[in-house]
Design a protein around this motif. Structure first.
Motif, mmCIF file in Angstrom:
data_model
loop_
_atom_site.group_PDB
_atom_site.id
_atom_site.type_symbol
_atom_site.label_atom_id
_atom_site.label_comp_id
_atom_site.label_asym_id
_atom_site.label_seq_id
_atom_site.Cartn_x
_atom_site.Cartn_y
_atom_site.Cartn_z
ATOM 1 N N GLY A 31 0.571 -10.462 54.623
ATOM 2 C CA GLY A 31 1.706 -9.635 54.228
ATOM 3 C C GLY A 31 2.726 -9.358 55.321
ATOM 4 O O GLY A 31 3.658 -8.576 55.112
ATOM 5 N N TYR A 32 2.594 -9.998 56.480
ATOM 6 C CA TYR A 32 3.571 -9.763 57.548
ATOM 7 C C TYR A 32 4.972 -10.227 57.148
ATOM 8 O O TYR A 32 5.974 -9.786 57.716
ATOM 9 N N CYS A 33 5.055 -11.138 56.194
ATOM 10 C CA CYS A 33 6.348 -11.645 55.723
ATOM 11 C C CYS A 33 7.053 -10.662 54.796
ATOM 12 O O CYS A 33 8.212 -10.875 54.429
ATOM 13 N N GLN A 34 6.384 -9.602 54.413
ATOM 14 C CA GLN A 34 6.912 -8.637 53.463
ATOM 15 C C GLN A 34 7.493 -7.420 54.187
ATOM 16 O O GLN A 34 7.036 -7.095 55.283
ATOM 17 N N PRO A 35 8.461 -6.711 53.605
ATOM 18 C CA PRO A 35 9.062 -6.990 52.307
ATOM 19 C C PRO A 35 10.171 -8.037 52.389
ATOM 20 O O PRO A 35 10.880 -8.110 53.400
ATOM 21 N N CYS A 36 10.291 -8.823 51.360
ATOM 22 C CA CYS A 36 11.378 -9.788 51.248
ATOM 23 C C CYS A 36 12.632 -9.061 50.760
ATOM 24 O O CYS A 36 12.555 -8.264 49.816
ATOM 25 N N PRO A 37 13.792 -9.291 51.381
ATOM 26 C CA PRO A 37 15.024 -8.622 50.946
ATOM 27 C C PRO A 37 15.353 -8.864 49.473
ATOM 28 O O PRO A 37 16.009 -8.034 48.833
ATOM 29 N N GLN A 38 14.897 -9.992 48.924
ATOM 30 C CA GLN A 38 15.162 -10.321 47.520
ATOM 31 C C GLN A 38 14.000 -9.945 46.597
ATOM 32 O O GLN A 38 14.046 -10.199 45.405
ATOM 33 N N GLY A 39 12.946 -9.363 47.197
ATOM 34 C CA GLY A 39 11.825 -8.905 46.387
ATOM 35 C C GLY A 39 10.781 -9.953 46.067
ATOM 36 O O GLY A 39 9.886 -9.701 45.255
ATOM 37 N N VAL A 40 10.841 -11.131 46.691
ATOM 38 C CA VAL A 40 9.851 -12.180 46.412
ATOM 39 C C VAL A 40 8.479 -11.744 46.922
ATOM 40 O O VAL A 40 8.338 -11.328 48.074
ATOM 41 N N ASP A 41 7.477 -11.830 46.072
ATOM 42 C CA ASP A 41 6.098 -11.570 46.486
ATOM 43 C C ASP A 41 5.561 -12.871 47.069
ATOM 44 O O ASP A 41 4.931 -13.674 46.383
ATOM 45 N N ILE A 42 5.815 -13.084 48.344
ATOM 46 C CA ILE A 42 5.493 -14.363 48.979
ATOM 47 C C ILE A 42 3.992 -14.651 48.948
ATOM 48 O O ILE A 42 3.581 -15.739 48.500
ATOM 49 N N PRO A 43 3.117 -13.724 49.378
ATOM 50 C CA PRO A 43 1.674 -14.020 49.290
ATOM 51 C C PRO A 43 1.209 -14.277 47.859
ATOM 52 O O PRO A 43 0.366 -15.147 47.622
ATOM 53 N N GLY A 44 1.751 -13.515 46.901
ATOM 54 C CA GLY A 44 1.367 -13.707 45.506
ATOM 55 C C GLY A 44 1.783 -15.061 44.974
ATOM 56 O O GLY A 44 1.037 -15.714 44.229
ATOM 57 N N CYS A 45 2.984 -15.508 45.352
ATOM 58 C CA CYS A 45 3.461 -16.830 44.934
ATOM 59 C C CYS A 45 2.570 -17.930 45.493
ATOM 60 O O CYS A 45 2.178 -18.864 44.780
ATOM 61 N N PHE A 46 2.237 -17.823 46.785
ATOM 62 C CA PHE A 46 1.413 -18.848 47.413
ATOM 63 C C PHE A 46 -0.010 -18.841 46.863
ATOM 64 O O PHE A 46 -0.639 -19.891 46.731
ATOM 65 N N SER A 47 -0.522 -17.663 46.536
ATOM 66 C CA SER A 47 -1.873 -17.571 45.984
ATOM 67 C C SER A 47 -1.962 -18.319 44.660
ATOM 68 O O SER A 47 -2.872 -19.138 44.453
ATOM 69 N N ALA A 48 -1.038 -18.059 43.747
ATOM 70 C CA ALA A 48 -1.058 -18.739 42.446
ATOM 71 C C ALA A 48 -0.820 -20.239 42.614
ATOM 72 O O ALA A 48 -1.448 -21.063 41.935
#
Length: 393
Positions: free
Chosen positions: A299-316
């Protein structure tokens, strides 16, 4: 059967809970007699936590008939769920709740969940409609004993939700594959530190950690001593965590009930050895050989300015290669798209802020494009349109 104490109210909850979503069906109708045999066996073996939901077709009625048949309502802790995504005005909550009470043939629910509450924005929407006051009213009347939520999403959102209200419990997905995805161990420990009991769903990822394992993982299980089934090892890993109160299992066979109850009577928190922990890492490594992005979910990449859930996207995205694709697509929909504010990969504008903080040096912008290409295909778009139409957000 072993029990773990609810930190909030002192309830002694069986470490094994009966998940009532996977009863055997004849066509579209639950086989009531078979389901009752399985539930009665579980009850006799000490299981006292039974989990169902409004949307589990026929499940609430089946559980209600079982309790009436065996006159055992006072021996059970019932958990069921409000389809919060259907709520447009607070009167809707009354309508669904009253129907659930009728189905369950009871006048109160022990553990009531807001179903698939995946982000703070969704809870704010409900709060604006008056859900906090509604909950307090039901608790004052004794109709709801404990209020919680079930969650599919990332650690950051989970922690935000935990901090947003005085919850009595929470239900999350957790297993040795999802240690650092979904709410993850970090989120579970955060809830535990606040005294919030944790209920676990998908302990074996719907059976995929039993029946859909790669050959190298199967070899690890076959060569490990003592010799145990993948299901046995999977459940023991979760019960090794003191932060977990109940592990739900969607049991639909008496032998399965007996086996899971046996494991639940043996597995204790902190009991796994150093060698056994190393064994799980080898199994996970074998499963992860098909993984495309080396995201640890930190989660170090969070929060994304556009709201992308980066870990969640990569997990799926990773699960679309290690699990069945349609299962991963469902995960992607639940964890990114079916929210008040969408968090899917296509929201990325390639600002690069995330990459400055990633300890794994992942080319996040490039990988999010790959996620979008694989996950946001025409099937996704049709499914997302249909689900958001039903849920109206």
């Amino acid at each position: 059967m072993q029990y773990r104490t609810n930190q909030k109210n002192g309830d002694e909850l069986s470490v094994l809970g009966f998940g009532c979503m996977r009863f055997t069906k004849n066509g579209n109708t639950i086989d009531q007699e078979k389901a009752e045999r399985e539930m009665k066996k579980a009850l006799d073996l000490g299981v006292n936590y039974f989990d169902t939901a409004y949307l589990y077709n026929g499940s609430e009625e089946c559980l209600g008939k079982f309790m009436e048949h065996y006159d055992c309502r006072d021996k059970l802790k019932i958990a069921t769920k409000l389809p919060q995504y259907y709520i447009r005005k607070i009167e809707d909550a009354d309508r669904y709740f009253d129907e659930e009470l009728r189905r369950l043939k009871t006048d109160y629910v022990d553990y009531y969940l807001l179903h698939m509450l995946n982000d703070p924005a969704s809870f704010k929407r409900l709060s604006d409609l008056g859900i906090r006051e509604w909950i307090e009213n039901k608790k004052t009347k004794g109709q709801i004993r404990n209020i919680g939520f079930s969650f599919h999403g990332g650690t950051v959102r989970f922690k935000e939700l935990i901090d947003s209200y005085d919850w009595d419990f929470a239900q999350v997905q957790f297993n040795y594959v999802d240690e650092h995805s979904q709410a993850g161990i970090e989120g579970i420990k955060h809830a535990h530190e606040k005294g919030i009991p944790i209920i676990i769903m998908e302990p074996l990822r719907g059976g995929r950690l039993v029946n859909n394992l790669p050959g190298k993982a199967v070899e690890e299980f076959n060569n490990m001593s003592p010799l145990r089934t993948p299901a046995d090892w999977g459940l023991r890993w979760i019960w090794d965590h003191k932060e977990v109160n109940v592990v739900l299992s969607g049991m639909n066979d008496v032998a399965q009930v007996e086996e899971n109850a046996r494991i639940a009577s043996e597995a204790t928190a902190g009991s796994l050895t150093k060698d056994e922990h190393a064994f799980y890492k080898r199994v996970l490594s074998a499963i992860n050989e098909s993984i495309k992005v080396g995201c640890t979910g930190c989660g170090y990449c969070q929060p994304c300015p556009q709201g992308v859930d980066i870990p969640g996207c990569f997990s799926a995205y990773n699960h679309s290669y290690t699990d069945k694709y349609m299962v991963a697509l469902k995960e992607y929909l639940m964890c990114t798209t079916l929210r008040k504010d969408k968090t899917n990969a296509s929201r990325c504008i390639e600002c690069g802020k995330c990459e400055q903080h990633c300890p794994q040096s992942i080319q996040i912008r490039k990988e999010l494009k790959n996620v979008q290409k694989r996950m946001e295909n025409p099937i996704y778009k049709i499914a997302a349109w249909g689900m958001r139409l039903v849920m109206k957000y």
